[in-house]
Design an enzyme around this catalytic site. Structure first.
Site, PDB file in Angstrom:
ATOM      1  N   TRP A 101       0.834  -1.208   0.000  1.00  0.00           N
ATOM      2  CA  TRP A 101       0.000   0.000   0.000  1.00  0.00           C
ATOM      3  C   TRP A 101       0.862   1.248   0.000  1.00  0.00           C
ATOM      4  CZ3 TRP A 101      -4.195  -0.622  -2.241  1.00  0.00           C
ATOM      5  CH2 TRP A 101      -4.959  -1.774  -2.064  1.00  0.00           C
ATOM      6  N   ASP A 171      -2.238   6.514   6.161  1.00  0.00           N
ATOM      7  CA  ASP A 171      -3.262   5.658   5.552  1.00  0.00           C
ATOM      8  C   ASP A 171      -3.681   4.622   6.595  1.00  0.00           C
ATOM      9  OD1 ASP A 171      -4.801   3.849   4.206  1.00  0.00           O
ATOM     10  OD2 ASP A 171      -3.334   3.400   2.625  1.00  0.00           O
ATOM     11  N   LYS A 195     -12.901  -1.817   5.940  1.00  0.00           N
ATOM     12  CA  LYS A 195     -12.223  -2.726   6.859  1.00  0.00           C
ATOM     13  C   LYS A 195     -12.730  -2.552   8.292  1.00  0.00           C
ATOM     14  CE  LYS A 195      -9.091  -3.020   3.320  1.00  0.00           C
ATOM     15  NZ  LYS A 195      -8.254  -2.155   2.501  1.00  0.00           N
TER      16      LYS A 195
END
Ligand SMILES: *Cc1c(COP(=O)(O)O)cnc(C)c1O
Length: 360
Positions: A101, A171, A195
């Site tokens: 990511w 993030d 999530k």
């Protein structure tokens, strides 16, 4: 049979939230309308929207000089919006590369300005957090971006970098609300909802007010944080139903002791699962260094990958779903977000023990 869903995202939601949503689906609080059918400018939806923000502020202790935005486009769009909004005419930003990511965020930022990768863990296939003392930070960077929890690699920071006057951007897609954070240490926090917050389609951004309004020229209106902040996330039609579900999740968290209580349960869940992996005499293996193991995403391999298919088949038959690892890592990954109860992790650990005895 009780089903436990270990998906990395979209992921398990609290049963109570789904049941409440079911009860309220056709007629929200006697309004005669589903939340899905309401005008976003009507008093009913405006109330839901304001309550969700107030509950999140309370849960995370968000200071008054931060805006809470509900946007769209996922964490992926943030990879572009962050440089567009926060470079503020500076040459470059600092990025920490701890996995897949991070790399995606870095790749996108390079389209907008200079990227200085201050540290990485590529020498180890991304299995640890690089020590802060070794980071090569630029004191004049526009901001520093990092990924506190790498969802794919299962690497999580147990600490928050101190970047001084350089705004810290995080993030938190896969670990927001799972542990306590001091929001005042951050310039901007973002997270896709699917999530730990709610359904896919909502992206949460928490941003310090003084960082707004210095967007690059020619930036599309929809990509300007200030437009969304000034419009209370209603510049255009927000993802109303997703925000409503997120609001129910925030209320569920508040009812269950808030983030502090959730963090304790998450520690217990992670301890149980990593403990089972480490006690398996090598039948199961987690590649991540002990200190940097994620409490949310637990990757592990079996001693022989030829057993993977059978492991997944038997797990499925027991109601332990979506354990297949990410294609880039292989093996298994158990995502144990807030809504995964300790009993679910216990059921997984029991099964893993039996499987190891049977095939070990
Ligand atoms: C899932 C995830 C993303 C991608 O989110 P999208 O909503 O699909 O854009 C980005 N970063 C992290 C850390 C994630 O876990």
């Amino acid at each position: 049979m009780t089903i436990y869903n270990f998906s990395a995202g979209p992921a398990v939601l609290p049963k109570e939230v789904l049941q409440q949503a079911q009860a309220e689906l056709p007629d929200w609080h006697g309004s005669g309308m589903s939340v899905m059918e309401m005008s976003h400018r009507g008093k009913e939806y405006m109330g839901i929207h304001a309550q969700a923000i107030a509950d999140l502020r309370e849960l995370m202790g968000i200071p008054a000089n931060y805006k809470v935005l509900f946007l769209q486009g996922g964490a992926h769009l943030q990879f572009s919006m962050i440089p567009l909004n926060l470079l503020c005419g500076k040459d470059s930003a600092d990025y920490v590369d701890t996995g897949e990511w991070s790399k995606k965020a870095i790749g996108e930022a390079k389209k907008f300005g200079g990227v200085n990768v201050v540290a990485d863990n590529n020498d180890s296939k991304c299995t640890y957090v690089p020590a802060f003392a070794d980071w090569k930070c630029d004191p004049s960077a526009a901001y520093l971006h990092y990924t506190p929890n790498e969802t794919i690699g299962g690497v999580e920071f147990g600490w928050v970098p101190n970047t001084g006057d350089v705004p810290l951007v995080a993030d938190m897609s896969s670990n927001i609300l799972s542990r306590s954070y001091d929001v005042s240490k951050f310039g901007l926090i973002y997270a896709g909802a699917q999530k730990n917050i709610g359904p896919a389609g909502v992206t949460l951004v928490i941003v310090r007010e003084d960082l707004l309004g210095q967007v690059a020229a020619n930036t599309p209106t929809m990509l300007d944080y200030k437009i969304h902040a000034d419009g209370d996330s209603m510049y255009n039609t927000p993802p109303t139903y997703g925000i409503y579900i997120a609001g129910l999740v925030f209320q569920w968290l508040r009812k269950n002791g808030g983030i502090a209580a959730m963090e304790q349960t998450n520690i217990a869940k992670a301890k149980l699962l990593y403990g089972a992996i480490d006690a398996s005499n090598g039948f199961y293996h987690c590649p991540v260094s002990q200190a940097d193991r994620s409490r949310m995403n637990v990757p592990f391999t079996l001693k022989d990958s030829a057993l993977d298919a059978d492991f997944l088949k038997q797990a499925d038959a027991r109601g332990l779903l979506q354990l297949k690892g990410h294609r880039s890592v292989g093996g298994m990954r158990a995502s144990i977000y807030n809504a995964m109860p300790l009993a679910g992790v216990q059921a997984l650990v029991d099964f893993m023990g039996e499987f190891a005895r049977q095939r070990g």
